[in-house]
Design a protein around this motif. Structure first.
Motif, PDB file in Angstrom:
ATOM      1  N   PRO A  39       0.816  -1.226   0.000  1.00 42.89           N
ATOM      2  CA  PRO A  39       0.000   0.000   0.000  1.00 42.89           C
ATOM      3  C   PRO A  39       0.844   1.266   0.000  1.00 42.89           C
ATOM      4  O   PRO A  39       0.582   2.189  -0.768  1.00 42.89           O
ATOM      5  CB  PRO A  39      -0.834  -0.121   1.272  1.00 42.89           C
ATOM      6  N   GLY A  40       1.870   1.344   0.856  1.00 46.57           N
ATOM      7  CA  GLY A  40       2.811   2.461   0.840  1.00 46.57           C
ATOM      8  C   GLY A  40       2.175   3.826   1.044  1.00 46.57           C
ATOM      9  O   GLY A  40       2.673   4.824   0.519  1.00 46.57           O
ATOM     10  N   MET A  41       1.085   3.888   1.783  1.00 44.62           N
ATOM     11  CA  MET A  41       0.372   5.160   1.949  1.00 44.62           C
ATOM     12  C   MET A  41       1.014   6.000   3.050  1.00 44.62           C
ATOM     13  O   MET A  41       1.277   5.510   4.140  1.00 44.62           O
ATOM     14  CB  MET A  41      -1.102   4.901   2.234  1.00 44.62           C
ATOM     15  N   MET A  42       1.265   7.270   2.721  1.00 41.66           N
ATOM     16  CA  MET A  42       1.850   8.219   3.667  1.00 41.66           C
ATOM     17  C   MET A  42       0.886   9.378   3.860  1.00 41.66           C
ATOM     18  O   MET A  42       0.013   9.618   3.024  1.00 41.66           O
ATOM     19  CB  MET A  42       3.176   8.750   3.125  1.00 41.66           C
ATOM     20  N   ALA A  43       1.074  10.107   4.960  1.00 47.95           N
ATOM     21  CA  ALA A  43       0.234  11.280   5.196  1.00 47.95           C
ATOM     22  C   ALA A  43       0.416  12.292   4.077  1.00 47.95           C
ATOM     23  O   ALA A  43       1.545  12.572   3.657  1.00 47.95           O
ATOM     24  CB  ALA A  43       0.569  11.914   6.547  1.00 47.95           C
ATOM     25  N   PHE A  44      -0.667  12.831   3.573  1.00 48.37           N
ATOM     26  CA  PHE A  44      -0.630  13.842   2.519  1.00 48.37           C
ATOM     27  C   PHE A  44       0.186  15.050   2.984  1.00 48.37           C
ATOM     28  O   PHE A  44       0.031  15.524   4.108  1.00 48.37           O
ATOM     29  CB  PHE A  44      -2.068  14.275   2.194  1.00 48.37           C
ATOM     30  N   GLY A  45       1.101  15.523   2.127  1.00 46.04           N
ATOM     31  CA  GLY A  45       1.907  16.697   2.448  1.00 46.04           C
ATOM     32  C   GLY A  45       3.174  16.408   3.194  1.00 46.04           C
ATOM     33  O   GLY A  45       3.835  17.328   3.667  1.00 46.04           O
ATOM     34  N   SER A  46       3.571  15.113   3.277  1.00 50.99           N
ATOM     35  CA  SER A  46       4.697  14.753   4.148  1.00 50.99           C
ATOM     36  C   SER A  46       5.938  14.276   3.397  1.00 50.99           C
ATOM     37  O   SER A  46       6.836  13.716   4.012  1.00 50.99           O
ATOM     38  CB  SER A  46       4.270  13.635   5.105  1.00 50.99           C
ATOM     39  N   CYS A  47       6.009  14.493   2.085  1.00 47.46           N
ATOM     40  CA  CYS A  47       7.089  13.878   1.305  1.00 47.46           C
ATOM     41  C   CYS A  47       8.343  14.720   1.175  1.00 47.46           C
ATOM     42  O   CYS A  47       9.308  14.293   0.544  1.00 47.46           O
ATOM     43  CB  CYS A  47       6.580  13.505  -0.081  1.00 47.46           C
ATOM     44  N   GLY A  48       8.353  15.923   1.706  1.00 53.96           N
ATOM     45  CA  GLY A  48       9.571  16.715   1.714  1.00 53.96           C
ATOM     46  C   GLY A  48       9.748  17.656   0.547  1.00 53.96           C
ATOM     47  O   GLY A  48      10.815  18.244   0.380  1.00 53.96           O
ATOM     48  N   ASN A  49       8.706  17.804  -0.292  1.00 49.42           N
ATOM     49  CA  ASN A  49       8.809  18.725  -1.430  1.00 49.42           C
ATOM     50  C   ASN A  49       8.060  20.029  -1.176  1.00 49.42           C
ATOM     51  O   ASN A  49       7.650  20.715  -2.114  1.00 49.42           O
ATOM     52  CB  ASN A  49       8.279  18.054  -2.701  1.00 49.42           C
ATOM     53  N   THR A  50       7.859  20.357   0.060  1.00 42.83           N
ATOM     54  CA  THR A  50       7.217  21.608   0.535  1.00 42.83           C
ATOM     55  C   THR A  50       5.884  21.867  -0.154  1.00 42.83           C
ATOM     56  O   THR A  50       4.988  21.054  -0.061  1.00 42.83           O
ATOM     57  CB  THR A  50       8.186  22.811   0.360  1.00 42.83           C
TER      58      THR A  50
ATOM     59  N   LYS B 184      -1.736 -10.742  -1.038  1.00 46.11           N
ATOM     60  CA  LYS B 184      -1.869 -10.433   0.394  1.00 46.11           C
ATOM     61  C   LYS B 184      -2.692  -9.170   0.616  1.00 46.11           C
ATOM     62  O   LYS B 184      -3.527  -9.099   1.523  1.00 46.11           O
ATOM     63  CB  LYS B 184      -0.479 -10.269   1.034  1.00 46.11           C
ATOM     64  N   ILE B 185      -2.444  -8.151  -0.210  1.00 47.30           N
ATOM     65  CA  ILE B 185      -3.174  -6.894  -0.073  1.00 47.30           C
ATOM     66  C   ILE B 185      -4.654  -7.104  -0.363  1.00 47.30           C
ATOM     67  O   ILE B 185      -5.524  -6.581   0.340  1.00 47.30           O
ATOM     68  CB  ILE B 185      -2.575  -5.823  -1.018  1.00 47.30           C
ATOM     69  N   ASN B 186      -4.954  -7.898  -1.382  1.00 46.24           N
ATOM     70  CA  ASN B 186      -6.353  -8.114  -1.757  1.00 46.24           C
ATOM     71  C   ASN B 186      -7.139  -8.868  -0.688  1.00 46.24           C
ATOM     72  O   ASN B 186      -8.363  -8.747  -0.628  1.00 46.24           O
ATOM     73  CB  ASN B 186      -6.448  -8.843  -3.099  1.00 46.24           C
ATOM     74  N   ARG B 187      -6.432  -9.626   0.139  1.00 44.29           N
ATOM     75  CA  ARG B 187      -7.137 -10.304   1.233  1.00 44.29           C
ATOM     76  C   ARG B 187      -7.624  -9.297   2.273  1.00 44.29           C
ATOM     77  O   ARG B 187      -8.490  -9.592   3.085  1.00 44.29           O
ATOM     78  CB  ARG B 187      -6.233 -11.365   1.872  1.00 44.29           C
ATOM     79  N   ARG B 188      -7.041  -8.086   2.236  1.00 40.18           N
ATOM     80  CA  ARG B 188      -7.461  -7.012   3.156  1.00 40.18           C
ATOM     81  C   ARG B 188      -8.176  -5.896   2.396  1.00 40.18           C
ATOM     82  O   ARG B 188      -8.172  -4.743   2.826  1.00 40.18           O
ATOM     83  CB  ARG B 188      -6.233  -6.446   3.882  1.00 40.18           C
ATOM     84  N   ALA B 189      -8.771  -6.235   1.277  1.00 42.83           N
ATOM     85  CA  ALA B 189      -9.344  -5.226   0.385  1.00 42.83           C
ATOM     86  C   ALA B 189     -10.382  -4.353   1.082  1.00 42.83           C
ATOM     87  O   ALA B 189     -10.406  -3.131   0.914  1.00 42.83           O
ATOM     88  CB  ALA B 189      -9.957  -5.902  -0.844  1.00 42.83           C
ATOM     89  N   GLY B 190     -11.255  -4.974   1.871  1.00 40.88           N
ATOM     90  CA  GLY B 190     -12.290  -4.209   2.571  1.00 40.88           C
ATOM     91  C   GLY B 190     -11.695  -3.214   3.548  1.00 40.88           C
ATOM     92  O   GLY B 190     -12.143  -2.064   3.640  1.00 40.88           O
ATOM     93  N   ALA B 191     -10.651  -3.649   4.268  1.00 36.68           N
ATOM     94  CA  ALA B 191     -10.000  -2.773   5.241  1.00 36.68           C
ATOM     95  C   ALA B 191      -9.277  -1.618   4.539  1.00 36.68           C
ATOM     96  O   ALA B 191      -9.280  -0.483   5.027  1.00 36.68           O
ATOM     97  CB  ALA B 191      -9.013  -3.577   6.086  1.00 36.68           C
ATOM     98  N   ILE B 192      -8.666  -1.890   3.380  1.00 39.95           N
ATOM     99  CA  ILE B 192      -7.967  -0.835   2.644  1.00 39.95           C
ATOM    100  C   ILE B 192      -8.958   0.180   2.093  1.00 39.95           C
ATOM    101  O   ILE B 192      -8.732   1.397   2.166  1.00 39.95           O
ATOM    102  CB  ILE B 192      -7.113  -1.443   1.515  1.00 39.95           C
ATOM    103  N   ALA B 193     -10.090  -0.302   1.565  1.00 42.44           N
ATOM    104  CA  ALA B 193     -11.125   0.624   1.084  1.00 42.44           C
ATOM    105  C   ALA B 193     -11.631   1.490   2.235  1.00 42.44           C
ATOM    106  O   ALA B 193     -11.863   2.700   2.070  1.00 42.44           O
ATOM    107  CB  ALA B 193     -12.280  -0.154   0.463  1.00 42.44           C
ATOM    108  N   ASN B 194     -11.764   0.895   3.422  1.00 42.34           N
ATOM    109  CA  ASN B 194     -12.202   1.651   4.594  1.00 42.34           C
ATOM    110  C   ASN B 194     -11.178   2.726   4.964  1.00 42.34           C
ATOM    111  O   ASN B 194     -11.548   3.862   5.296  1.00 42.34           O
ATOM    112  CB  ASN B 194     -12.413   0.702   5.779  1.00 42.34           C
TER     113      ASN B 194
END
Length: 312
Positions: free
Chosen positions: A9-20, A181-191
């Protein structure tokens, strides 16, 4: 950068990547806007339904998504976009970039357009998507099910709006090698996408051209081999990292989320000149499973690409 090809998934908080400032923008506008816009117009002119689809996309969700897009555009790029709200709650939205003005009713449904586009805009989402350099998808949910409620995909990376519309997260991603593996958690990821604060993630692949539109079916008159952009020639090497910046913005009160996709290219001839990046890319390609190589279209090109990278 890990030297491994990974699907996560690799999801990070929006605005946190260091490119101001750019990190705090859902919609990133740069000097290539005219080119991106032209590709969208060409795609829409080819056949709109090939690139734009909706399914069980309620008026309430459509209005909420339109409001989100408009609010972000005027907040992020006030020099390019502005809107006026009338006493009857209708909206006039203007883009300085395209010189188009959209007139929307109190529920943000498209009523009129100043400016000529062929074919005419089919909806507010179609109109707004053609003002930005991102592709847009909307995930919807009701009860225990989730589905792709709308998609405006003029820069597809070998997938089709018509094939994916209305399907749930797991079905959409089933063809992706390494997604089991990710698809087994598909409902949780959509949530997570719908209920969490805005997030950003990045995905990468390799392309032998910088064509934005890699729909699985080429336009009439163009051969499949010419269209695919996955044929590496060691004698005349052209190789690019195709990078997607994906922003996920949940609207939990509407059981929906906006998922934007901004495509960038990075010439691997420059990557190759950096010894660290070159070795990381080499190792990542080498680490791909046979299934990933098939999915990424690299089965025939892998050895040639590695040989080219090894040349230093």
């Amino acid at each position: 950068m890990s030297g491994r090809y990974e699907v996560k998934p690799g999801m990070m908080a929006f605005g946190s990547c260091g490119n101001t400032q750019a990190d705090r923008q859902v919609f990133q506008i740069d000097d290539n806007f005219a080119h991106y816009r032209q590709i969208k117009l060409l795609a829409r002119g080819e056949r709109l339904s090939k690139y734009y689809q909706t399914c069980n996309y309620s008026q309430a969700v459509a209005g909420a998504i339109a409001r989100l897009i408009i609010n972000r555009l005027i907040q992020e790029h006030p020099q390019h976009f502005h809107c006026q709200r009338s006493r009857d709650n209708t909206l006039k939205f203007h883009s300085q970039l395209t010189k188009e003005t959209l007139y929307l009713d109190s529920e943000l449904q498209l009523q009129q357009v100043e400016g000529t586009v062929v074919p005419a805009y089919a909806s507010t989402l179609d109109a707004l998507a053609t003002q930005v350099q991102e592709d847009l998808t909307i995930i919807c949910r009701a009860d225990a099910s989730n589905w792709l409620g709308a998609v405006h995909l003029c820069y597809p990376n070998h997938w089709s709006a018509e094939e994916k519309i209305g399907k749930d997260f797991a079905t959409i991603h089933a063809p992706v090698a390494g997604m089991e593996k990710i698809n087994r958690r598909a409902g949780a990821i959509a949530n997570t996408m719908i209920t969490h604060k805005p997030m950003v993630r990045f995905a990468w692949g390799l392309s032998t051209d910088t064509r934005l539109n890699h729909h699985p079916k080429p336009p009439s008159g163009v051969s499949v081999s010419q269209w695919q952009g996955r044929s590496f020639d060691l004698q005349h090497p052209r190789l690019y990292l195709r990078i997607e910046r994906q922003v996920i913005w949940g609207l939990p009160e509407y059981e929906a989320a906006l998922f934007s996709i901004r495509t960038y290219f990075r010439d691997c001839s420059f990557v190759k000149k950096d010894s660290v990046l070159r070795s990381k890319l080499y190792a990542a390609i080498q680490s791909m499973t046979p299934e990933s190589l098939v999915y990424k279209g690299l089965v025939e090109s892998k050895d040639s690409i590695l040989e080219w990278l090894e040349e230093g």
